[in-house]
Design a protein around this motif. Structure first.
Motif, PDB file in Angstrom:
ATOM      1  N   GLY A  42       0.714  -1.216  -0.028  1.00 30.50           N
ATOM      2  CA  GLY A  42      -0.083   0.005   0.058  1.00 30.50           C
ATOM      3  C   GLY A  42       0.826   1.170   0.092  1.00 30.50           C
ATOM      4  N   CYS A  43       0.127   2.180   0.218  1.00 31.71           N
ATOM      5  CA  CYS A  43       0.747   3.557   0.125  1.00 31.71           C
ATOM      6  C   CYS A  43       0.999   4.045   1.489  1.00 31.71           C
ATOM      7  CB  CYS A  43       0.007   4.735  -0.580  1.00 31.71           C
ATOM      8  SG  CYS A  43      -1.698   5.091   0.096  1.00 31.71           S
ATOM      9  N   GLY A  44       0.762   3.423   2.469  1.00 29.56           N
ATOM     10  CA  GLY A  44       1.270   3.763   3.968  1.00 29.56           C
ATOM     11  C   GLY A  44       0.254   4.706   4.695  1.00 29.56           C
ATOM     12  N   ILE A  45      -0.923   4.889   3.948  1.00 28.38           N
ATOM     13  CA  ILE A  45      -2.022   5.694   4.359  1.00 28.38           C
ATOM     14  C   ILE A  45      -3.114   4.887   4.761  1.00 28.38           C
ATOM     15  CG2 ILE A  45      -3.435   7.844   4.259  1.00 28.38           C
ATOM     16  CD1 ILE A  45      -1.345   8.626   2.159  1.00 28.38           C
ATOM     17  N   SER A  46      -3.769   4.833   5.786  1.00 26.73           N
ATOM     18  CA  SER A  46      -4.949   3.980   6.111  1.00 26.73           C
ATOM     19  C   SER A  46      -6.198   4.507   5.483  1.00 26.73           C
ATOM     20  CB  SER A  46      -5.417   4.127   7.808  1.00 26.73           C
ATOM     21  OG  SER A  46      -5.985   5.611   8.042  1.00 26.73           O
ATOM     22  N   LYS A  47      -6.959   3.394   5.269  1.00 23.78           N
ATOM     23  CA  LYS A  47      -8.311   3.683   4.465  1.00 23.78           C
ATOM     24  C   LYS A  47      -9.130   4.874   5.115  1.00 23.78           C
ATOM     25  CE  LYS A  47      -8.760  -0.836   2.365  1.00 23.78           C
ATOM     26  NZ  LYS A  47      -9.530  -1.984   2.092  1.00 23.78           N
ATOM     27  N   ASP A  48      -9.105   4.697   6.267  1.00 29.28           N
ATOM     28  CA  ASP A  48      -9.840   5.867   7.141  1.00 29.28           C
ATOM     29  C   ASP A  48      -9.314   7.053   7.117  1.00 29.28           C
ATOM     30  OD1 ASP A  48     -11.488   4.082   8.424  1.00 29.28           O
ATOM     31  OD2 ASP A  48     -10.480   3.728  10.294  1.00 29.28           O
ATOM     32  N   LYS A  49      -8.075   7.410   6.768  1.00 28.12           N
ATOM     33  CA  LYS A  49      -7.423   8.807   6.410  1.00 28.12           C
ATOM     34  C   LYS A  49      -7.926   9.244   5.025  1.00 28.12           C
ATOM     35  CE  LYS A  49      -3.886   9.456   9.697  1.00 28.12           C
ATOM     36  NZ  LYS A  49      -2.361   9.853  10.118  1.00 28.12           N
ATOM     37  N   ILE A  50      -7.539   8.331   4.107  1.00 24.23           N
ATOM     38  CA  ILE A  50      -8.175   8.425   2.661  1.00 24.23           C
ATOM     39  C   ILE A  50      -9.620   8.891   2.566  1.00 24.23           C
ATOM     40  CG2 ILE A  50      -8.230   7.431   0.470  1.00 24.23           C
ATOM     41  CD1 ILE A  50      -5.707   5.929   1.141  1.00 24.23           C
ATOM     42  N   SER A  51     -10.394   8.239   3.374  1.00 28.68           N
ATOM     43  CA  SER A  51     -11.785   8.564   3.162  1.00 28.68           C
ATOM     44  C   SER A  51     -12.226   9.702   3.837  1.00 28.68           C
ATOM     45  CB  SER A  51     -12.619   7.455   4.080  1.00 28.68           C
ATOM     46  OG  SER A  51     -14.065   7.653   4.005  1.00 28.68           O
ATOM     47  N   THR A  52     -11.535  10.024   4.940  1.00 25.55           N
ATOM     48  CA  THR A  52     -11.821  11.489   5.559  1.00 25.55           C
ATOM     49  C   THR A  52     -11.333  12.625   4.660  1.00 25.55           C
ATOM     50  OG1 THR A  52     -11.419  10.687   7.741  1.00 25.55           O
ATOM     51  CG2 THR A  52     -11.263  12.904   7.568  1.00 25.55           C
ATOM     52  N   ALA A  53     -10.124  12.416   4.027  1.00 27.33           N
ATOM     53  CA  ALA A  53      -9.440  13.421   3.233  1.00 27.33           C
ATOM     54  C   ALA A  53     -10.481  13.702   1.972  1.00 27.33           C
ATOM     55  CB  ALA A  53      -8.095  13.000   2.718  1.00 27.33           C
ATOM     56  N   LEU A  54     -11.137  12.671   1.328  1.00 23.42           N
ATOM     57  CA  LEU A  54     -11.858  12.504   0.134  1.00 23.42           C
ATOM     58  C   LEU A  54     -13.365  13.520   0.492  1.00 23.42           C
ATOM     59  CD1 LEU A  54     -11.104   9.347  -1.633  1.00 23.42           C
ATOM     60  CD2 LEU A  54     -10.548  11.662  -2.394  1.00 23.42           C
TER      61      LEU A  54
END
Length: 123
Positions: free
Chosen positions: A1-13
């Motif tokens: 992966g890219c080292g970023i959690s799915k939760d952080k990605i979801s929140t950012a989007l």
């Protein structure tokens, strides 16, 4: 992966703020969505209208254009402009901004543009 959690990605989007005037939803009123886009070249206008067709399948799309940029105020790309605007269901074009600053022979011809759009199958 890219080292970023799915939760952080979801929140950012969910909190992402897009660039102003790039497919920016300005209002939604009575089932009508008003979108502002700064496209100022026939290729960009075509891309914007294609994106709107994809995002809003089956919707009636109006293109409302103010020929304000140096490119759009001139007739050099008029044929391409007509083709791109013909992708909309309805087209409204304002008067050419500061038209008197452009020689008439070089100026976007709104009457001719309307006829060209109709020839491409839209009005």
């Amino acid at each position: 992966g890219c080292g970023i959690s799915k939760d952080k990605i979801s929140t950012a989007l969910k909190t992402f703020k897009s660039v102003k005037r790039r497919l920016e939803v300005r209002a939604e009123v009575n089932g009508i969505t008003i979108i502002d886009d700064f496209a100022h070249h026939p290729t960009a206008i075509a891309g914007t209208l294609a994106a709107l067709r994809s995002r809003y399948p089956g919707a009636r799309i109006w293109a409302i254009l103010e020929p304000r940029s140096n490119t759009l105020r001139r007739n050099v790309l008029q044929n391409d402009l007509a083709k791109s605007l013909a992708m909309a269901d309805e087209v409204v074009v304002a008067d050419v901004f500061k038209s008197d600053a452009i020689p008439e022979a070089e100026r976007l011809d709104l009457g001719s543009l309307a006829a060209q759009i109709q020839r491409h199958g839209r009005h």
